[in-house]
Design a protein around this motif. Structure first.
Motif, PDB file in Angstrom:
ATOM      1  N   GLU A  93       0.826  -1.208   0.000  1.00 23.36           N
ATOM      2  CA  GLU A  93       0.000   0.000   0.000  1.00 23.36           C
ATOM      3  C   GLU A  93       0.861   1.260   0.000  1.00 23.36           C
ATOM      4  OE1 GLU A  93      -2.636  -0.733   3.289  1.00 23.36           O
ATOM      5  OE2 GLU A  93      -4.081  -1.709   1.971  1.00 23.36           O
ATOM      6  N   ALA A  94       1.896   1.233  -0.840  1.00 25.29           N
ATOM      7  CA  ALA A  94       2.781   2.392  -0.950  1.00 25.29           C
ATOM      8  C   ALA A  94       2.200   3.384  -1.959  1.00 25.29           C
ATOM      9  CB  ALA A  94       4.154   1.927  -1.412  1.00 25.29           C
ATOM     10  N   ASP A  95       2.688   4.610  -1.887  1.00 24.16           N
ATOM     11  CA  ASP A  95       2.212   5.627  -2.830  1.00 24.16           C
ATOM     12  C   ASP A  95       3.058   5.663  -4.100  1.00 24.16           C
ATOM     13  OD1 ASP A  95       0.231   6.641  -1.016  1.00 24.16           O
ATOM     14  OD2 ASP A  95       1.929   7.371   0.165  1.00 24.16           O
ATOM     15  N   PHE A  96       4.314   5.222  -3.971  1.00 20.70           N
ATOM     16  CA  PHE A  96       5.219   5.244  -5.119  1.00 20.70           C
ATOM     17  C   PHE A  96       5.660   3.823  -5.455  1.00 20.70           C
ATOM     18  CE2 PHE A  96       5.599   9.394  -3.283  1.00 20.70           C
ATOM     19  CZ  PHE A  96       5.825  10.249  -4.343  1.00 20.70           C
ATOM     20  N   LEU A  97       5.571   3.451  -6.713  1.00 21.21           N
ATOM     21  CA  LEU A  97       6.115   2.162  -7.149  1.00 21.21           C
ATOM     22  C   LEU A  97       7.454   2.429  -7.816  1.00 21.21           C
ATOM     23  CD1 LEU A  97       3.306   0.091  -8.939  1.00 21.21           C
ATOM     24  CD2 LEU A  97       4.043  -0.001  -6.565  1.00 21.21           C
ATOM     25  N   LEU A  98       8.511   1.841  -7.277  1.00 17.52           N
ATOM     26  CA  LEU A  98       9.830   1.978  -7.893  1.00 17.52           C
ATOM     27  C   LEU A  98      10.175   0.630  -8.522  1.00 17.52           C
ATOM     28  CD1 LEU A  98      11.683   3.717  -4.905  1.00 17.52           C
ATOM     29  CD2 LEU A  98      10.426   4.796  -6.762  1.00 17.52           C
ATOM     30  N   LEU A  99      10.259   0.570  -9.826  1.00 14.06           N
ATOM     31  CA  LEU A  99      10.451  -0.708 -10.517  1.00 14.06           C
ATOM     32  C   LEU A  99      11.731  -0.643 -11.347  1.00 14.06           C
ATOM     33  CD1 LEU A  99       6.769  -0.949 -11.785  1.00 14.06           C
ATOM     34  CD2 LEU A  99       7.707  -2.147  -9.819  1.00 14.06           C
TER      35      LEU A  99
END
Lengths: 343, 274
Positions: free
Chosen positions: B155-161
């Protein structure tokens, strides 16, 4: 989705049932001619607060309460200690070959015990005899040595493992040299190296209990972290894990509980390596299941092996390490065959 | 959530890996982080995730970010490395539940709230029927979706992929990027994704961070960098482009004799038409 990471009730009940079975067989069977049924009745009466059984005389009472019962409890605790230490090491090193003796603790304990036996030096400390103190010092010394070498090589799990292997090789060489020079003591040294659960009552049990409880609790608390460590270190950290703290706590607890256990029982191989794998293959690969069930399974396995070791050629006694390998190895080979890459 | 970096610098073992990194990303953006190998894409993502220490300012909604490690309760970032582990013997359900590790109780384990979050994440990625399967038995595409499910469970606000499509075939790449774009719009996520696959990412991303040799050489609208001269300079090789039916440019490298290989052009065209 079904619950995950929880102790499966069936597996827990089976482990508890086997533990009770091993307790009953350990207390009812032995070289002394006490009818097993009478021993069981006596224990049951004792459990209900009655201490009167006309068929159990004073000698039988001493055999049951001061010899067989503490021996069962000690065997259980040693087995449980070695199994949780094995599971802990397998978790932090991500290595299925890891066992409680990985960081040179067995070799250190062996050298410590050998030195005490050949020099007859008096290191006894309170209730604990000299060989136990020597083994404990040796085990802790070896692990500190491996940790120091590893720290200078970058402190990775792989460097710690290799430092442990190097330390173990060096200490074993020292021990072999000392044994060669003191061949009269070889029988006594081998007796200790193969492992035994001779007790002088409840003293050893009371020595081990606090270490076991503290180390078990800490390793269990960190079992969630051990599950995160099954991912890469970056993933573990990004999910909120703390790999460095996990390494420190789990390695320290596993080493400490192994050192205390082997100082009391001698070197009992196989339990710490195989029991966690048996739980992993048959129940779950999560450390939140492996740690508690390894404690129950390791304790049960070692106390059953002890009962075998002292009844199979009674009144003689086989070294317990022979029984653990003899019973455990074929069963493990069978499971391994079924595992199909699950380890 | 809007985030802003001012003069970020990352130094590890005396070596400067990133410097002069400044950008401002609006809420809900799909950001492509591009640059040649060794440009610092992974270092930037790791720094934002709190896995590497940096100097400079990184602000989220105008407030300094403490990074993941120091602010476990509020997890603003979910980071998925390029080479993620596939643990032996772990079920998909357990794998996705690891996304709740920082939130669940340290002794008593997961609450119903944690299970709900995992169920929702699996459902969104159409993986719920496979919850009991071992992750080692999943296909490459399913495993990639599993990492996304774990990220959603956080439930994070930023997805770092970090290069999530590097091991996927063309069709799976487009499917995966489409899925990320859909989730971003549905859940209001901000996505930062590093990639070498410019021809695919330009169909979805709206913002670009361009890195070269540890420096930020461009940040802003993605369309403004879609010029063959800019990309030729970036990758230090001659690039050319054509347009596909939908109007998107398709970039391809010219061969060493400075001539376009008819075969390679044809292959790029075939592979890029969807």
């Amino acid at each position: 989705m079904d619950k995950v990471f929880t102790l499966p009730k069936t597996a827990l009940l089976i482990c508890i049932f086997l533990m009770i079975l091993s307790g009953i067989s350990s207390i009812c069977l032995g070289a002394a001619p006490i009818p097993p049924i009478e021993s069981l009745k006596y224990l049951f009466d004792l459990f209900l607060g009655q201490n009167q059984n006309p068929r159990i005389n004073e000698i039988d009472r001493i055999i049951i309460l001061e010899w067989r019962l503490p021996r069962f409890v000690l065997g259980f605790l040693v087995g449980a200690s070695l199994a949780i230490a094995g599971a802990g090491f397998q978790g932090v090193f991500k290595n299925p070959l890891a066992d409680p003796f990985l960081l040179g603790s067995a070799a250190g304990a062996g050298l410590g015990a050998t030195l005490v036996i050949v020099t007859s030096v008096n290191l006894s400390f309170g209730f604990v005899d000299s060989i136990q103190v020597g083994a404990f010092i040796g085990a802790m010394g070896a692990v500190l040595c491996a940790a120091t070498i590893s720290a200078s090589a970058g402190r990775t799990p792989a460097s710690l493992l290799l430092a442990g292997v190097a330390t173990a090789a060096f200490l074993t060489a020292c021990q072999t040299y000392i044994m060669q020079r003191n061949f009269l003591s070889i029988q006594e040294i081998f007796g200790w190296l193969i492992g035994r659960l001779l007790t002088s009552g409840w003293t050893e049990v009371l020595t081990l209990i606090p270490y076991f409880l503290i180390c078990f609790t800490l390793i269990y608390v960190f079992s969630k972290e051990l599950d995160l460590l099954r991912l890469s270190e970056d993933e573990s950290k990004s999910l909120g894990g703390n790999p460095t703290l996990t390494y420190i706590v789990v390695i320290t607890c596993s080493t400490l509980v192994t050192a205390v256990a082997v100082s009391l029982s001698g070197l009992i191989a196989f339990v710490g390596l195989v029991i966690p794998h048996i739980i992993r293959l048959t129940v779950s690969s999560s450390y939140r299941v492996i740690i508690p069930l390894s404690a129950l399974g390791g304790g049960t396995f070692l106390s059953l092996a002890d009962t075998f070791s002292r009844t199979i050629i009674a009144p003689g006694e086989l070294p317990i390490g022979v029984i653990t390998a003899f019973l455990g190895a074929p069963f493990f080979a069978f499971l391994l065959r079924l595992s199909r890459g699950a380890i | 959530m809007e985030c802003q970096a001012k003069d970020l610098k990352v130094v590890t073992n005396g070596k400067t890996l990133l410097q002069n990194i400044s950008f401002k990303i609006p809420n809900g953006a799909f950001v492509a982080i591009i640059g040649p190998n060794g440009a610092g894409k992974t270092t930037l993502l790791k720094s934002l995730a709190g896995l590497l220490t940096f100097t400079g300012n990184f602000l989220i909604n105008g407030k300094p970010s403490l990074g993941l490690l120091k602010d476990k309760k509020r997890v603003p970032f979910s980071y998925t490395p390029q080479n993620f582990s596939i643990p032996v013997g772990m079920s998909l359900g357990e794998y996705v539940m690891l996304g709740r590790a920082s939130r669940s109780n340290w002794f008593f384990g997961e609450s119903q709230r944690d299970y709900d979050a995992v169920n929702v994440a699996l459902e969104r990625l159409k993986l719920l029927p496979k919850a009991k399967e071992l992750v080692t038995n999943l296909s490459g595409g399913e495993m990639q979706r599993a990492t996304l499910a774990r990220a959603l469970a956080q439930e994070a606000d930023f997805l770092l992929l970090d290069e999530p499509t590097a091991s996927l075939d063309f069709a799976r790449t487009i499917d995966f990027l489409q899925l990320i774009d859909l989730l971003r719009k549905q859940l209001g996520l901000t996505v930062l994704l590093s990639t070498h696959d410019i021809n695919s990412i330009i169909r979805f991303a709206d913002y670009a961070l361009v890195l070269k040799k540890g420096k930020n050489i461009h940040s802003g609208n993605l369309n403004s960098i879609l010029q063959k001269n800019f990309l030729s300079d970036l990758y230090e090789t001659k690039l050319d482009s054509i347009k596909d039916k939908t109007g998107y440019p398709i970039f391809y490298a010219k061969n060493h004799h400075n001539q376009t290989s008819p075969n390679s052009k044809e292959m790029t065209l075939l592979g890029s038409t969807d």
